[in-house]
Write an enzyme that holds these catalytic residues in place. Sequence first.
Site, PDB file in Angstrom:
ATOM      1  N   ARG A  33      45.643  56.450  30.742  1.00  0.00           N
ATOM      2  CA  ARG A  33      46.062  57.827  30.460  1.00  0.00           C
ATOM      3  C   ARG A  33      47.242  58.254  31.335  1.00  0.00           C
ATOM      4  O   ARG A  33      47.796  59.333  31.125  1.00  0.00           O
ATOM      5  CB  ARG A  33      44.885  58.776  30.669  1.00  0.00           C
ATOM      6  CG  ARG A  33      43.745  58.480  29.694  1.00  0.00           C
ATOM      7  CD  ARG A  33      42.623  59.459  29.823  1.00  0.00           C
ATOM      8  NE  ARG A  33      43.066  60.762  29.345  1.00  0.00           N
ATOM      9  CZ  ARG A  33      42.471  61.892  29.637  1.00  0.00           C
ATOM     10  NH1 ARG A  33      41.415  61.907  30.405  1.00  0.00           N
ATOM     11  NH2 ARG A  33      42.936  63.036  29.171  1.00  0.00           N
ATOM     12  N   CYS A  34      47.631  57.415  32.292  1.00  0.00           N
ATOM     13  CA  CYS A  34      48.700  57.755  33.231  1.00  0.00           C
ATOM     14  C   CYS A  34      50.005  57.084  32.800  1.00  0.00           C
ATOM     15  O   CYS A  34      50.069  55.865  32.634  1.00  0.00           O
ATOM     16  CB  CYS A  34      48.306  57.294  34.633  1.00  0.00           C
ATOM     17  SG  CYS A  34      49.616  57.436  35.858  1.00  0.00           S
ATOM     18  N   SER A  35      51.068  57.873  32.629  1.00  0.00           N
ATOM     19  CA  SER A  35      52.345  57.316  32.183  1.00  0.00           C
ATOM     20  C   SER A  35      52.915  56.323  33.201  1.00  0.00           C
ATOM     21  O   SER A  35      53.479  55.293  32.822  1.00  0.00           O
ATOM     22  CB  SER A  35      53.354  58.424  31.903  1.00  0.00           C
ATOM     23  OG  SER A  35      53.657  59.145  33.083  1.00  0.00           O
TER      24      SER A  35
ATOM     25  N   ARG B 120      51.080  53.102  32.801  1.00  0.00           N
ATOM     26  CA  ARG B 120      51.526  52.401  31.587  1.00  0.00           C
ATOM     27  C   ARG B 120      52.879  51.727  31.811  1.00  0.00           C
ATOM     28  O   ARG B 120      53.121  50.616  31.329  1.00  0.00           O
ATOM     29  CB  ARG B 120      51.586  53.361  30.398  1.00  0.00           C
ATOM     30  CG  ARG B 120      50.216  53.809  29.916  1.00  0.00           C
ATOM     31  CD  ARG B 120      50.267  54.517  28.572  1.00  0.00           C
ATOM     32  NE  ARG B 120      51.157  55.660  28.532  1.00  0.00           N
ATOM     33  CZ  ARG B 120      50.814  56.912  28.820  1.00  0.00           C
ATOM     34  NH1 ARG B 120      49.586  57.200  29.187  1.00  0.00           N
ATOM     35  NH2 ARG B 120      51.703  57.886  28.734  1.00  0.00           N
TER      36      ARG B 120
END
Length: 113
Positions: free
Chosen positions: A9-11, A14
């Site tokens: 969920r963390c950019s 990712r």
Amino acid sequence: MITIYHNPRCSKSREGLQLLELQDKPFTVVKYLNEPLSKQELTTLIKKLAINPIDLVRQKEAIWKEQYKGQELTDDAIIDAMVQHPSLIERPIVINGDKAVIARPAENIKSIL
């Protein structure tokens, strides 16, 4: 073996994962929110990062602000807080053997490949 401690969920996490996918090296993904680290694992990780436990804490997280901010905590208590609340752990973290980095920015990963 390369390991990334990842939160999908963390950019930033990712981005780190994408950088690893571009390398021609095998790696393992640990979704640490689903597979929480033990106190021993977290302590070992902090040693590999060569940082103080507080440097691994996401201090802007609501849990930190509500339960820990402003308290004088020992390193042991900070590690316990991260074990109890894995969302407090900064991300992503990449390990390659005895080397580790917090991959913020993702390019930090290149320093340990």
